[in-house]
Every structure is written in C-alpha cells, then in structure tokens.
Design a protein around this motif. Structure first.
Motif, PDB file in Angstrom:
ATOM      1  N   ALA A 184       0.582  -1.204  -0.190  1.00 49.10           N
ATOM      2  CA  ALA A 184       0.094   0.148   0.157  1.00 49.10           C
ATOM      3  C   ALA A 184       0.845   1.065  -0.141  1.00 49.10           C
ATOM      4  N   GLY A 185       2.087   1.304   0.636  1.00 48.36           N
ATOM      5  CA  GLY A 185       2.873   2.244   0.671  1.00 48.36           C
ATOM      6  C   GLY A 185       3.478   2.580  -0.714  1.00 48.36           C
ATOM      7  N   GLU A 186       3.697   1.956  -1.396  1.00 53.57           N
ATOM      8  CA  GLU A 186       4.504   1.799  -2.894  1.00 53.57           C
ATOM      9  C   GLU A 186       3.242   2.383  -3.747  1.00 53.57           C
ATOM     10  N   ARG A 187       2.019   2.056  -3.583  1.00 53.45           N
ATOM     11  CA  ARG A 187       0.950   2.070  -4.433  1.00 53.45           C
ATOM     12  C   ARG A 187       0.772   3.628  -3.916  1.00 53.45           C
ATOM     13  N   ALA A 188       0.698   4.417  -2.944  1.00 53.04           N
ATOM     14  CA  ALA A 188       0.388   5.516  -2.504  1.00 53.04           C
ATOM     15  C   ALA A 188       1.520   6.451  -2.854  1.00 53.04           C
ATOM     16  N   ARG A 189       2.658   5.961  -2.883  1.00 52.74           N
ATOM     17  CA  ARG A 189       3.934   6.776  -3.410  1.00 52.74           C
ATOM     18  C   ARG A 189       3.676   6.951  -4.794  1.00 52.74           C
ATOM     19  N   ILE A 190       3.452   5.945  -5.612  1.00 53.56           N
ATOM     20  CA  ILE A 190       3.288   6.052  -7.086  1.00 53.56           C
ATOM     21  C   ILE A 190       2.039   7.060  -7.254  1.00 53.56           C
ATOM     22  N   LEU A 191       1.096   7.124  -6.668  1.00 53.67           N
ATOM     23  CA  LEU A 191      -0.145   7.721  -6.931  1.00 53.67           C
ATOM     24  C   LEU A 191       0.256   9.386  -6.543  1.00 53.67           C
ATOM     25  N   SER A 192       0.929   9.644  -5.481  1.00 53.25           N
ATOM     26  CA  SER A 192       1.466  11.008  -5.127  1.00 53.25           C
ATOM     27  C   SER A 192       2.405  11.415  -6.305  1.00 53.25           C
ATOM     28  N   ILE A 227      16.324  12.685 -15.426  1.00 56.92           N
ATOM     29  CA  ILE A 227      16.650  12.626 -14.019  1.00 56.92           C
ATOM     30  C   ILE A 227      15.383  12.519 -12.870  1.00 56.92           C
ATOM     31  N   GLY A 228      14.627  13.410 -13.564  1.00 53.49           N
ATOM     32  CA  GLY A 228      13.256  13.320 -12.445  1.00 53.49           C
ATOM     33  C   GLY A 228      12.574  12.065 -12.422  1.00 53.49           C
ATOM     34  N   VAL A 229      12.762  11.279 -13.658  1.00 50.36           N
ATOM     35  CA  VAL A 229      12.206   9.616 -13.670  1.00 50.36           C
ATOM     36  C   VAL A 229      12.987   8.868 -12.593  1.00 50.36           C
ATOM     37  N   ILE A 230      14.425   9.137 -12.572  1.00 53.49           N
ATOM     38  CA  ILE A 230      15.090   8.399 -11.635  1.00 53.49           C
ATOM     39  C   ILE A 230      14.776   8.791 -10.314  1.00 53.49           C
ATOM     40  N   GLU A 231      14.625  10.030 -10.151  1.00 57.19           N
ATOM     41  CA  GLU A 231      14.165  10.541  -8.635  1.00 57.19           C
ATOM     42  C   GLU A 231      13.033   9.816  -8.230  1.00 57.19           C
ATOM     43  N   ALA A 232      11.983   9.915  -8.976  1.00 56.09           N
ATOM     44  CA  ALA A 232      10.768   9.237  -8.911  1.00 56.09           C
ATOM     45  C   ALA A 232      10.711   7.568  -8.510  1.00 56.09           C
ATOM     46  N   MET A 233      11.632   7.315  -9.410  1.00 58.85           N
ATOM     47  CA  MET A 233      12.014   5.644  -9.243  1.00 58.85           C
ATOM     48  C   MET A 233      12.720   5.487  -7.853  1.00 58.85           C
ATOM     49  N   TRP A 234      13.569   6.125  -7.551  1.00 58.04           N
ATOM     50  CA  TRP A 234      14.259   5.947  -6.173  1.00 58.04           C
ATOM     51  C   TRP A 234      13.174   6.248  -5.056  1.00 58.04           C
ATOM     52  N   ALA A 235      12.171   7.231  -5.174  1.00 63.52           N
ATOM     53  CA  ALA A 235      11.408   7.486  -4.340  1.00 63.52           C
ATOM     54  C   ALA A 235      10.514   6.344  -4.016  1.00 63.52           C
ATOM     55  N   VAL A 236      10.078   5.585  -4.973  1.00 73.59           N
ATOM     56  CA  VAL A 236       9.466   4.147  -4.729  1.00 73.59           C
ATOM     57  C   VAL A 236      10.225   3.082  -3.977  1.00 73.59           C
ATOM     58  N   VAL A 237      11.457   3.153  -4.672  1.00 81.77           N
ATOM     59  CA  VAL A 237      12.329   2.051  -4.064  1.00 81.77           C
ATOM     60  C   VAL A 237      12.493   2.419  -2.596  1.00 81.77           C
ATOM     61  N   LEU A 238      12.714   3.637  -2.100  1.00 89.24           N
ATOM     62  CA  LEU A 238      12.788   3.742  -0.647  1.00 89.24           C
ATOM     63  C   LEU A 238      11.857   4.039   0.128  1.00 89.24           C
ATOM     64  N   ASP A 239      10.765   3.843  -0.478  1.00 88.47           N
ATOM     65  CA  ASP A 239       9.302   4.013   0.429  1.00 88.47           C
ATOM     66  C   ASP A 239       9.296   3.083   1.524  1.00 88.47           C
ATOM     67  N   ASP A 240       9.938   1.853   1.543  1.00 90.97           N
ATOM     68  CA  ASP A 240       9.586   0.744   2.375  1.00 90.97           C
ATOM     69  C   ASP A 240      10.791   1.016   3.584  1.00 90.97           C
ATOM     70  N   GLY A 241      11.702   1.869   3.176  1.00 83.96           N
ATOM     71  CA  GLY A 241      12.939   2.011   4.174  1.00 83.96           C
ATOM     72  C   GLY A 241      14.122   1.198   3.857  1.00 83.96           C
ATOM     73  N   ARG A 242      13.825   0.180   2.815  1.00 85.58           N
ATOM     74  CA  ARG A 242      14.763  -0.784   2.524  1.00 85.58           C
ATOM     75  C   ARG A 242      15.214  -0.540   1.168  1.00 85.58           C
ATOM     76  N   ARG A 243      16.568  -0.995   0.615  1.00 85.42           N
ATOM     77  CA  ARG A 243      16.864  -1.238  -0.656  1.00 85.42           C
ATOM     78  C   ARG A 243      17.094  -2.836  -0.645  1.00 85.42           C
ATOM     79  N   HIS A 244      16.419  -3.398  -1.832  1.00 83.82           N
ATOM     80  CA  HIS A 244      16.758  -4.897  -2.097  1.00 83.82           C
ATOM     81  C   HIS A 244      17.493  -4.963  -3.395  1.00 83.82           C
ATOM     82  N   GLY A 245      17.977  -5.963  -3.400  1.00 81.63           N
ATOM     83  CA  GLY A 245      19.084  -6.203  -4.744  1.00 81.63           C
ATOM     84  C   GLY A 245      18.501  -6.042  -6.023  1.00 81.63           C
ATOM     85  N   GLU A 246      17.037  -6.760  -6.015  1.00 83.08           N
ATOM     86  CA  GLU A 246      16.517  -6.749  -7.172  1.00 83.08           C
ATOM     87  C   GLU A 246      16.181  -5.101  -7.788  1.00 83.08           C
TER      88      GLU A 246
END
Length: 145
Positions: free
Chosen positions: A42-50, A97-116
């Motif tokens: 839900a957090g990732e879905r909310a981040r994408i929505l935002s 670069i804004g696309v990359i920032e948006a992607m990082w915001a989604v990746v970091l939403d759960d507070g962890r970075r995963h290898g995938e």
C-alpha cells in the motif's frame, strides 16, 4: 486493452509516444520497480499515486485511474530494455533525472533497498542515459532524512 501501445513499444524503432502514452509508460515503469522485490504494498501504491498526481497535475481520481492502467500495462509490457527505450524517446534528457528520482522515491518508500531493485535501477538509469553518479545523487535527494 493495451495491445496498440505494447505493439508500438516492441517495434525495432518505436515512434515517439504521445503524452498520454508516455505518462502511462512511465507510471508502469514505477509499478515495475515497486514490484521488482516481490512485494507491492500500500505504501508503494500511495507513493506512485502521489508522484503521478504531482508530476502530471492530476486529481486523485485521475491519478488512481492512471495507476490502475499502469498496473495492468506493467503485467503485459515488454522487457525493461524496450519499455525504457520508449520512455527515453518520449522524455528529453534533462527531464529524465526526474524519472530516476521518482523511481528512487518508490524504491526507498519501505525504508529498505533490495538487490532486485538496485539491479533494476542500475539498468534503467543506464538505458535512460543517466550516469551512476547522477542516479546516486538523485537517490540522496529523495532519501528520507
């Protein structure tokens, strides 16, 4: 439903996407990065929505519809290389670069970075013409403090 867009994405030399298709493709890429670790919460879905509300100045209802369409498209979309190429063709370098920032915001939403997620971020940044250094700087700009 997305057969025409997917067909255009898989062409050897895809034409530049109309703005509505570029929005959909970018949002689907955000969904792809969110799903890359095997969880899409839900957090990732909310981040994408935002992100899409802000980036495209959409109402909540419009943003929810775009995200829902993007979720469906992501499941049917071609490999990330061709998918990202269409986005690269639709968005000028200075805006990627804004696309990359948006992607990082989604990746970091759960507070962890995963290898995938890290692997997909490296691939997408490279395909969009963004250096590792610029991607890292984008990550630091959007990382929660």
């Amino acid at each position: 439903m997305f057969a025409d867009l997917i067909s255009r994405l898989t062409q050897p030399e895809p034409a530049q996407l109309p703005d509505t298709d570029a929005r959909l493709a970018l949002t689907a890429l955000l969904v792809r990065i969110a799903r890359s670790d095997g969880r899409y919460d839900a957090g990732e879905r909310a981040r994408i929505l935002s992100i899409v509300e802000s980036r495209y100045r959409l109402s909540r209802v419009e943003a929810e519809a775009l995200r829902a369409d993007a979720e469906a498209l992501e499941g049917e979309a071609p490999d990330t290389v061709r998918f990202t190429r269409a986005i690269k063709d639709a968005i000028p370098l200075e805006e990627r670069i804004g696309v990359i920032e948006a992607m990082w915001a989604v990746v970091l939403d759960d507070g962890r970075r995963h290898g995938e997620e890290d692997a997909l971020m490296r691939l997408v940044a490279s395909l969009l013409g963004i250096t590792d250094q610029d991607s890292n700087a984008a990550r630091l700009r959007v990382a929660p403090q």
